[in-house]
Design an enzyme around this catalytic site. Sequence first.
Site, PDB file in Angstrom:
ATOM      1  N   ILE A  12       0.846  -1.201   0.000  1.00 34.55           N
ATOM      2  CA  ILE A  12       0.000   0.000   0.000  1.00 34.55           C
ATOM      3  C   ILE A  12       0.881   1.250   0.000  1.00 34.55           C
ATOM      4  O   ILE A  12       0.600   2.249  -0.664  1.00 34.55           O
ATOM      5  CB  ILE A  12      -0.958   0.000   1.216  1.00 34.55           C
ATOM      6  CG1 ILE A  12      -1.763  -1.305   1.270  1.00 34.55           C
ATOM      7  CG2 ILE A  12      -1.896   1.189   1.167  1.00 34.55           C
ATOM      8  CD1 ILE A  12      -2.568  -1.514   2.555  1.00 34.55           C
ATOM      9  N   ASP A  31      11.971   2.441   5.573  1.00 38.37           N
ATOM     10  CA  ASP A  31      11.480   1.058   5.571  1.00 38.37           C
ATOM     11  C   ASP A  31      12.650   0.144   5.919  1.00 38.37           C
ATOM     12  O   ASP A  31      13.770   0.382   5.458  1.00 38.37           O
ATOM     13  CB  ASP A  31      10.914   0.718   4.166  1.00 38.37           C
ATOM     14  CG  ASP A  31       9.998  -0.492   4.163  1.00 38.37           C
ATOM     15  OD1 ASP A  31      10.453  -1.567   4.605  1.00 38.37           O
ATOM     16  OD2 ASP A  31       8.848  -0.381   3.718  1.00 38.37           O
ATOM     17  N   ASN A  35       9.588  -6.817   4.671  1.00 42.32           N
ATOM     18  CA  ASN A  35       8.572  -7.467   3.839  1.00 42.32           C
ATOM     19  C   ASN A  35       8.443  -6.770   2.488  1.00 42.32           C
ATOM     20  O   ASN A  35       7.360  -6.696   1.924  1.00 42.32           O
ATOM     21  CB  ASN A  35       7.222  -7.469   4.563  1.00 42.32           C
ATOM     22  CG  ASN A  35       6.237  -8.436   3.940  1.00 42.32           C
ATOM     23  OD1 ASN A  35       6.616  -9.524   3.513  1.00 42.32           O
ATOM     24  ND2 ASN A  35       4.979  -8.049   3.854  1.00 42.32           N
ATOM     25  N   ASP A  58      14.759   1.010  10.699  1.00 43.61           N
ATOM     26  CA  ASP A  58      13.720   0.340  11.470  1.00 43.61           C
ATOM     27  C   ASP A  58      13.061   1.365  12.392  1.00 43.61           C
ATOM     28  O   ASP A  58      13.774   2.159  13.025  1.00 43.61           O
ATOM     29  CB  ASP A  58      14.385  -0.783  12.293  1.00 43.61           C
ATOM     30  CG  ASP A  58      13.370  -1.782  12.779  1.00 43.61           C
ATOM     31  OD1 ASP A  58      12.436  -1.376  13.501  1.00 43.61           O
ATOM     32  OD2 ASP A  58      13.508  -2.974  12.445  1.00 43.61           O
ATOM     33  N   ALA A  81       4.381   1.333   8.320  1.00 47.50           N
ATOM     34  CA  ALA A  81       5.315   0.266   8.731  1.00 47.50           C
ATOM     35  C   ALA A  81       4.688  -0.624   9.791  1.00 47.50           C
ATOM     36  O   ALA A  81       4.178  -0.150  10.808  1.00 47.50           O
ATOM     37  CB  ALA A  81       6.617   0.874   9.246  1.00 47.50           C
ATOM     38  N   LEU A  83       4.093  -5.232  10.803  1.00 46.39           N
ATOM     39  CA  LEU A  83       3.925  -6.614  10.360  1.00 46.39           C
ATOM     40  C   LEU A  83       2.432  -6.867  10.230  1.00 46.39           C
ATOM     41  O   LEU A  83       1.646  -6.377  11.043  1.00 46.39           O
ATOM     42  CB  LEU A  83       4.549  -7.576  11.367  1.00 46.39           C
ATOM     43  CG  LEU A  83       6.069  -7.429  11.557  1.00 46.39           C
ATOM     44  CD1 LEU A  83       6.553  -8.320  12.693  1.00 46.39           C
ATOM     45  CD2 LEU A  83       6.812  -7.753  10.263  1.00 46.39           C
ATOM     46  N   SER A 124      -7.332  -0.839  10.446  1.00 47.22           N
ATOM     47  CA  SER A 124      -7.934  -1.934   9.684  1.00 47.22           C
ATOM     48  C   SER A 124      -9.365  -2.180  10.138  1.00 47.22           C
ATOM     49  O   SER A 124      -9.712  -1.948  11.312  1.00 47.22           O
ATOM     50  CB  SER A 124      -7.091  -3.182   9.956  1.00 47.22           C
ATOM     51  OG  SER A 124      -7.780  -4.327   9.537  1.00 47.22           O
ATOM     52  N   TYR A 149      -2.218  -9.545  15.708  1.00 51.24           N
ATOM     53  CA  TYR A 149      -2.094  -8.473  14.703  1.00 51.24           C
ATOM     54  C   TYR A 149      -3.244  -7.474  14.857  1.00 51.24           C
ATOM     55  O   TYR A 149      -3.044  -6.264  14.920  1.00 51.24           O
ATOM     56  CB  TYR A 149      -2.094  -9.063  13.282  1.00 51.24           C
ATOM     57  CG  TYR A 149      -2.383  -8.027  12.228  1.00 51.24           C
ATOM     58  CD1 TYR A 149      -1.427  -7.069  11.893  1.00 51.24           C
ATOM     59  CD2 TYR A 149      -3.633  -7.962  11.591  1.00 51.24           C
ATOM     60  CE1 TYR A 149      -1.704  -6.082  10.947  1.00 51.24           C
ATOM     61  CE2 TYR A 149      -3.912  -6.985  10.654  1.00 51.24           C
ATOM     62  CZ  TYR A 149      -2.953  -6.051  10.337  1.00 51.24           C
ATOM     63  OH  TYR A 149      -3.232  -5.067   9.413  1.00 51.24           O
ATOM     64  N   LYS A 153      -3.457  -3.173  16.042  1.00 47.29           N
ATOM     65  CA  LYS A 153      -4.156  -2.055  15.380  1.00 47.29           C
ATOM     66  C   LYS A 153      -5.110  -1.378  16.361  1.00 47.29           C
ATOM     67  O   LYS A 153      -5.168  -0.162  16.464  1.00 47.29           O
ATOM     68  CB  LYS A 153      -4.927  -2.558  14.152  1.00 47.29           C
ATOM     69  CG  LYS A 153      -4.047  -3.074  13.042  1.00 47.29           C
ATOM     70  CD  LYS A 153      -3.201  -1.952  12.451  1.00 47.29           C
ATOM     71  CE  LYS A 153      -2.192  -2.461  11.454  1.00 47.29           C
ATOM     72  NZ  LYS A 153      -1.167  -1.472  11.097  1.00 47.29           N
ATOM     73  N   ASN A 199      -3.796 -14.161   1.825  1.00 46.91           N
ATOM     74  CA  ASN A 199      -4.975 -13.417   1.392  1.00 46.91           C
ATOM     75  C   ASN A 199      -5.510 -13.954   0.069  1.00 46.91           C
ATOM     76  O   ASN A 199      -4.794 -14.555  -0.728  1.00 46.91           O
ATOM     77  CB  ASN A 199      -4.645 -11.923   1.267  1.00 46.91           C
ATOM     78  CG  ASN A 199      -4.263 -11.330   2.610  1.00 46.91           C
ATOM     79  OD1 ASN A 199      -3.135 -10.901   2.796  1.00 46.91           O
ATOM     80  ND2 ASN A 199      -5.186 -11.342   3.554  1.00 46.91           N
ATOM     81  N   GLY A 294     -11.061 -17.801  13.153  1.00 43.73           N
ATOM     82  CA  GLY A 294     -10.987 -16.342  13.298  1.00 43.73           C
ATOM     83  C   GLY A 294     -11.730 -15.583  12.211  1.00 43.73           C
ATOM     84  O   GLY A 294     -11.923 -14.372  12.322  1.00 43.73           O
TER      85      GLY A 294
END
Length: 338
Positions: A12, A31, A35, A58, A81, A83, A124, A149, A153, A199, A294
């Site tokens: 993104i 960055d 990933n 980082d 940034a 995971l 998210s 994860y 958020k 995904n 989940g």
Amino acid sequence: MRILVTGGAGYIGSHTVLELLNTGYEVVVLDNLSNSSPESLKRVEKLTGKKVTFYEADILDRDKLNEIFSKEKFDACIHFAGLKAVGESVEKPWEYYENNIAGTLTLVDVMRKHNLKNIIFSSSATVYGDPAFVPITEECPKGQCTNPYGWTKSMLEQVLSDIQKADKEWNVILLRYFNPIGAHKSGTMGEDPNGIPNNLMPYITQVAIGKRDHLTIFGNDYDTHDGTGVRDYIHVVDLAIGHVKALNKIKENCGLKIYNLGTGHGYSVLDIVKNFEEANGVKIPYEIGPRRSGDIATCYASADKAKEELGWTAQYGIKDMCADAWNWQKNNPNGYGK
Ligand code: NAD
Ligand code: UFG
């Protein structure tokens, strides 16, 4: 204006950097490439004819951040940034909490010490948990996340909101993304997942190109029109443009704002398979498997608030998303080759 984009080499982030440059912003990307590949930014430079300043760094590295902030002047930070692999976060919760939460706390601390108090944060739809109602408005209560994860958020939303409440010099925009898919029209930029994709869309494109022999659909006994899970898929370029619009809001000294970035339409897994096949003339063999732990039945946004307050609406439809995802995959069977 000069924008710091953390995680700007990612999926993104790189699409957003391109839209920022095309709108006339100067961009500095930070960055750690955990990933992503620097190749994504080379492609951005090629498409825009503009330069991206890049720091391999980082967000946990306070000294390095201080060094960068002492050298560069920023007007706002778009913070991608982090995971993001849901399953991995269940296996490695500490790594997710450290990277995403400690990383963001470090970044925000360095920002305030250098008097940069404008941030747009990648949140998210996962923060809604199993949503209390659909279409999901921003007033929908946050829910129980089903993995670490998701909790990063949800917790970071709280952290950033509290910081803004205590110090009104901060402008904080929390953008809750629904399901980003697709790729830039050029076919030179797109999603480049490591290993087996988690995904749906990258899995489908890998089936289409012959890397995987079939798609497994996770359950067909949900309470949806065809029994498969329903999501709000949004073209990554629309999502990127949403960030450009959010920057306009930051310039108005908006305080704390929360927006859903979705299309307002829900598509099932079978709808996506059918649209992909129709858009691209490629068959996607599939099998029905058990539900994935989940997962929820249905998740789609009300996109009204972003339309009213940001003047932003998604432009691309599901066929464009499928065509552009395939165009990227078929032109770059090994992604950026990282
Ligand atoms: P991505 O993995 O492609 O991009 C994230 C980038 O952050 C990568 O380039 C990675 O190298 C970098 N990064 C990770 N940890 C870092 C660290 N400690 N320091 C510096 N850089 C670091 O993922 P994406 O899909 O582009 O997602 C961007 C953001 O949006 C993430 O925060 C993600 O959680 C969020 N988000 C993504 C989705 C989705 O479905 N893709 C949905 C909702 C929210
Ligand atoms: N699915 C399959 N087979 C697959 C992969 C997915 O049937 O191989 C199904 C899932 O069960 C779900 C739908 O396709 O019904 C979409 O699944 P994704 O994994 O693509 O997306 P999710 O909605 O599970 O989650 C994504 C991101 C999260 C983010 C959320 C909302 O992975 O990080 O969107 O933005 F929080």
